[in-house]
Design a protein around this motif. Sequence first.
Motif, PDB file in Angstrom:
ATOM      1  N   SER A 113      -3.335   8.002   6.917  1.00 39.43           N
ATOM      2  CA  SER A 113      -4.510   7.810   7.767  1.00 39.43           C
ATOM      3  C   SER A 113      -5.692   7.245   6.979  1.00 39.43           C
ATOM      4  O   SER A 113      -6.600   6.639   7.554  1.00 39.43           O
ATOM      5  CB  SER A 113      -4.911   9.134   8.419  1.00 39.43           C
ATOM      6  OG  SER A 113      -5.187  10.111   7.426  1.00 39.43           O
ATOM      7  N   SER A 114      -5.691   7.441   5.668  1.00 39.16           N
ATOM      8  CA  SER A 114      -6.797   6.949   4.835  1.00 39.16           C
ATOM      9  C   SER A 114      -6.740   5.438   4.614  1.00 39.16           C
ATOM     10  O   SER A 114      -7.723   4.839   4.179  1.00 39.16           O
ATOM     11  CB  SER A 114      -6.771   7.656   3.477  1.00 39.16           C
ATOM     12  OG  SER A 114      -5.542   7.413   2.807  1.00 39.16           O
ATOM     13  N   PHE A 115      -5.606   4.824   4.915  1.00 37.25           N
ATOM     14  CA  PHE A 115      -5.479   3.383   4.718  1.00 37.25           C
ATOM     15  C   PHE A 115      -6.313   2.638   5.758  1.00 37.25           C
ATOM     16  O   PHE A 115      -6.422   3.082   6.903  1.00 37.25           O
ATOM     17  CB  PHE A 115      -4.010   2.950   4.827  1.00 37.25           C
ATOM     18  CG  PHE A 115      -3.212   3.118   3.560  1.00 37.25           C
ATOM     19  CD1 PHE A 115      -3.586   4.041   2.601  1.00 37.25           C
ATOM     20  CD2 PHE A 115      -2.087   2.360   3.329  1.00 37.25           C
ATOM     21  CE1 PHE A 115      -2.854   4.221   1.446  1.00 37.25           C
ATOM     22  CE2 PHE A 115      -1.334   2.508   2.174  1.00 37.25           C
ATOM     23  CZ  PHE A 115      -1.727   3.451   1.231  1.00 37.25           C
ATOM     24  N   PRO A 116      -6.869   1.494   5.386  1.00 38.69           N
ATOM     25  CA  PRO A 116      -7.632   0.704   6.366  1.00 38.69           C
ATOM     26  C   PRO A 116      -6.713   0.090   7.413  1.00 38.69           C
ATOM     27  O   PRO A 116      -5.481   0.146   7.285  1.00 38.69           O
ATOM     28  CB  PRO A 116      -8.285  -0.374   5.499  1.00 38.69           C
ATOM     29  CG  PRO A 116      -7.364  -0.529   4.335  1.00 38.69           C
ATOM     30  CD  PRO A 116      -6.845   0.849   4.063  1.00 38.69           C
ATOM     31  N   THR A 117      -7.309  -0.500   8.434  1.00 37.54           N
ATOM     32  CA  THR A 117      -6.515  -1.110   9.510  1.00 37.54           C
ATOM     33  C   THR A 117      -5.588  -2.181   8.975  1.00 37.54           C
ATOM     34  O   THR A 117      -4.426  -2.287   9.400  1.00 37.54           O
ATOM     35  CB  THR A 117      -7.450  -1.724  10.571  1.00 37.54           C
ATOM     36  OG1 THR A 117      -8.304  -0.707  11.081  1.00 37.54           O
ATOM     37  CG2 THR A 117      -6.647  -2.328  11.723  1.00 37.54           C
ATOM     38  N   TYR A 118      -6.076  -2.961   8.018  1.00 38.98           N
ATOM     39  CA  TYR A 118      -5.263  -4.021   7.411  1.00 38.98           C
ATOM     40  C   TYR A 118      -5.085  -3.703   5.922  1.00 38.98           C
ATOM     41  O   TYR A 118      -5.909  -4.098   5.091  1.00 38.98           O
ATOM     42  CB  TYR A 118      -5.938  -5.383   7.581  1.00 38.98           C
ATOM     43  CG  TYR A 118      -6.178  -5.763   9.027  1.00 38.98           C
ATOM     44  CD1 TYR A 118      -5.181  -6.375   9.780  1.00 38.98           C
ATOM     45  CD2 TYR A 118      -7.403  -5.500   9.650  1.00 38.98           C
ATOM     46  CE1 TYR A 118      -5.389  -6.722  11.110  1.00 38.98           C
ATOM     47  CE2 TYR A 118      -7.617  -5.850  10.979  1.00 38.98           C
ATOM     48  CZ  TYR A 118      -6.602  -6.448  11.701  1.00 38.98           C
ATOM     49  OH  TYR A 118      -6.818  -6.787  13.020  1.00 38.98           O
ATOM     50  N   PRO A 119      -4.045  -2.964   5.566  1.00 43.29           N
ATOM     51  CA  PRO A 119      -3.854  -2.553   4.173  1.00 43.29           C
ATOM     52  C   PRO A 119      -3.728  -3.745   3.222  1.00 43.29           C
ATOM     53  O   PRO A 119      -3.243  -4.814   3.590  1.00 43.29           O
ATOM     54  CB  PRO A 119      -2.554  -1.747   4.220  1.00 43.29           C
ATOM     55  CG  PRO A 119      -2.455  -1.264   5.633  1.00 43.29           C
ATOM     56  CD  PRO A 119      -3.019  -2.374   6.459  1.00 43.29           C
ATOM     57  N   THR A 120      -4.158  -3.524   1.992  1.00 47.50           N
ATOM     58  CA  THR A 120      -4.020  -4.541   0.954  1.00 47.50           C
ATOM     59  C   THR A 120      -2.571  -4.599   0.491  1.00 47.50           C
ATOM     60  O   THR A 120      -1.754  -3.715   0.783  1.00 47.50           O
ATOM     61  CB  THR A 120      -4.906  -4.214  -0.249  1.00 47.50           C
ATOM     62  OG1 THR A 120      -4.426  -2.990  -0.863  1.00 47.50           O
ATOM     63  CG2 THR A 120      -6.358  -4.024   0.164  1.00 47.50           C
ATOM     64  N   LYS A 121      -2.284  -5.623  -0.272  1.00 50.16           N
ATOM     65  CA  LYS A 121      -0.960  -5.751  -0.880  1.00 50.16           C
ATOM     66  C   LYS A 121      -0.619  -4.511  -1.708  1.00 50.16           C
ATOM     67  O   LYS A 121       0.486  -3.965  -1.618  1.00 50.16           O
ATOM     68  CB  LYS A 121      -0.942  -7.009  -1.754  1.00 50.16           C
ATOM     69  CG  LYS A 121       0.162  -7.083  -2.789  1.00 50.16           C
ATOM     70  CD  LYS A 121      -0.055  -8.280  -3.702  1.00 50.16           C
ATOM     71  CE  LYS A 121       0.888  -8.250  -4.892  1.00 50.16           C
ATOM     72  NZ  LYS A 121       0.707  -9.447  -5.750  1.00 50.16           N
ATOM     73  N   GLN A 122      -1.567  -4.061  -2.509  1.00 49.75           N
ATOM     74  CA  GLN A 122      -1.317  -2.903  -3.377  1.00 49.75           C
ATOM     75  C   GLN A 122      -1.076  -1.640  -2.555  1.00 49.75           C
ATOM     76  O   GLN A 122      -0.224  -0.811  -2.906  1.00 49.75           O
ATOM     77  CB  GLN A 122      -2.504  -2.708  -4.321  1.00 49.75           C
ATOM     78  CG  GLN A 122      -2.697  -3.831  -5.337  1.00 49.75           C
ATOM     79  CD  GLN A 122      -3.317  -5.095  -4.743  1.00 49.75           C
ATOM     80  OE1 GLN A 122      -3.900  -5.059  -3.661  1.00 49.75           O
ATOM     81  NE2 GLN A 122      -3.193  -6.204  -5.462  1.00 49.75           N
ATOM     82  N   GLN A 123      -1.810  -1.478  -1.468  1.00 52.10           N
ATOM     83  CA  GLN A 123      -1.617  -0.301  -0.617  1.00 52.10           C
ATOM     84  C   GLN A 123      -0.262  -0.345   0.085  1.00 52.10           C
ATOM     85  O   GLN A 123       0.411   0.684   0.224  1.00 52.10           O
ATOM     86  CB  GLN A 123      -2.742  -0.220   0.414  1.00 52.10           C
ATOM     87  CG  GLN A 123      -4.081   0.183  -0.175  1.00 52.10           C
ATOM     88  CD  GLN A 123      -5.216   0.058   0.816  1.00 52.10           C
ATOM     89  OE1 GLN A 123      -5.244  -0.848   1.652  1.00 52.10           O
ATOM     90  NE2 GLN A 123      -6.175   0.971   0.743  1.00 52.10           N
ATOM     91  N   PHE A 124       0.145  -1.534   0.518  1.00 50.58           N
ATOM     92  CA  PHE A 124       1.439  -1.651   1.183  1.00 50.58           C
ATOM     93  C   PHE A 124       2.576  -1.347   0.214  1.00 50.58           C
ATOM     94  O   PHE A 124       3.536  -0.653   0.561  1.00 50.58           O
ATOM     95  CB  PHE A 124       1.607  -3.044   1.772  1.00 50.58           C
ATOM     96  CG  PHE A 124       2.877  -3.219   2.562  1.00 50.58           C
ATOM     97  CD1 PHE A 124       3.158  -2.403   3.653  1.00 50.58           C
ATOM     98  CD2 PHE A 124       3.803  -4.172   2.202  1.00 50.58           C
ATOM     99  CE1 PHE A 124       4.339  -2.551   4.379  1.00 50.58           C
ATOM    100  CE2 PHE A 124       4.988  -4.330   2.920  1.00 50.58           C
ATOM    101  CZ  PHE A 124       5.253  -3.515   4.010  1.00 50.58           C
ATOM    102  N   VAL A 125       2.482  -1.839  -1.011  1.00 53.83           N
ATOM    103  CA  VAL A 125       3.510  -1.540  -2.015  1.00 53.83           C
ATOM    104  C   VAL A 125       3.547  -0.040  -2.296  1.00 53.83           C
ATOM    105  O   VAL A 125       4.631   0.559  -2.427  1.00 53.83           O
ATOM    106  CB  VAL A 125       3.245  -2.337  -3.310  1.00 53.83           C
ATOM    107  CG1 VAL A 125       4.152  -1.844  -4.438  1.00 53.83           C
ATOM    108  CG2 VAL A 125       3.475  -3.830  -3.067  1.00 53.83           C
TER     109      VAL A 125
END
Length: 441
Positions: A113-125
């Motif tokens: 839930s802490s991730f933004p609406t459009y996650p970054t590449k690093q967050q997705f990995v």
Amino acid sequence: MDWWREAECKRVHDPFFYDHRKDSSGNSCDVLMKPLVIAAKAEKCVWIPGSIVIGGGPSGLAVAACLKAKGIPSVVLERSNCIASLWQLKTYDRLHLHLPKHFCELPLMPFPSSFPTYPTKQQFVAYLEAYAREFDIRPRFNETVTSAEYDGALGFWRVKAVAMGGKEDKREYLCRWLVVATGENAEAVWPDFDGAEDFKGPILHTSLYKSGDAFRDKRVLVVGCGNSGMEVCLDLCNNTAHPSIVVRDSVHILPREMLGSSTFGLSMWLLKWLPVRMVDRLLLLLARLMLGDTARFGLPRPQVGPLELKSLSGKTPVLDVGTLARIKSGDIKVRPGVKKLLEHGAEFVDGGADRFDAVILATGYKSNVPLWLKEKELFSENDGLPRRPFPDGWKGERGLYAVGFTKRGLLGASLDARRIAQDIEQCWKAELKKIMIFACP
């Protein structure tokens, strides 16, 4: 299929040999769940009691997780040294998911839930790595599949791979179910240009591009006007480079968000009530109001609407994140198709020419399935994609499946992963019942 006939081959004799014997614990049934490894000359032959998933990207992880949840073993073979190698090794630093995260999550595990609406590449990995840990998915890394072929006499798929370690290690796997999860983006597409050998600057594919920082104050020609080409141009601008983008054909550009909602989410909601062409008209009307007439800037729209075009050809509309404003301001120049490259620039099909220090190819990717899969029914030999369009391209014959080929991104891959796991589960239960009766009287 007759599970009880003996199969004669060079390396494997009856893969159920150990079904009739007890392991060290005295439990004869448990042996069914353990791979059988047979050494033969320089190769190893391994029987996998379940399915083999070829590809350790999001699609492969999704299938493995769905199978794991149903108690079905699988082995993931990945040619790189990490999961999601396309995301980790071949994408630019500023990349974000183009769609809201709830449209991109894999089965059985939402984004934090802490991730933004459009996650970054690093967050997705990071999400994918957590996903693999959650479902205890441990791909066999650095194993490149060289061929996969169904053995009709044995009733199994034969998968040959080369494990790259200190020295080349050839292996062969046998499995009842084979899931092809290498996806649409397995190999970079490098177009040929007249004069490419004469061009003095670097020519690189976006799979090798990381940041515009390396191109500060350089004149860069970006070939390709999809989402990647547009974002690379924006990144170059933000790093004081001077990009030009080649637009050979028409393209749909839409705002990433409309009416306070993501354009994709709005489209999906409208499609519940209206036909595709009506939704396309509404999207184009809103896009015209928000972005203006893109044709004025060298970006004409196709005659077919964005959703209908996506359905017919798989061509994804560009979701604008700021590039169009830089085109309007003149920071990014729009060019027609390249006629040929020159020693220090390029000549275009309209007769114009200009100087460039570098060329970046945002020309996409392609499937590599025809290079190694010996099968002609599910996959086309021309483009390596399923012959049947979505939603019917996920299942072939004799236990062959495809995931990640829907041209509908992570959402399509997740849908197919669930279907594949359900289908294998039905076969697994029926065949395991026969085995258990035979092995545990």
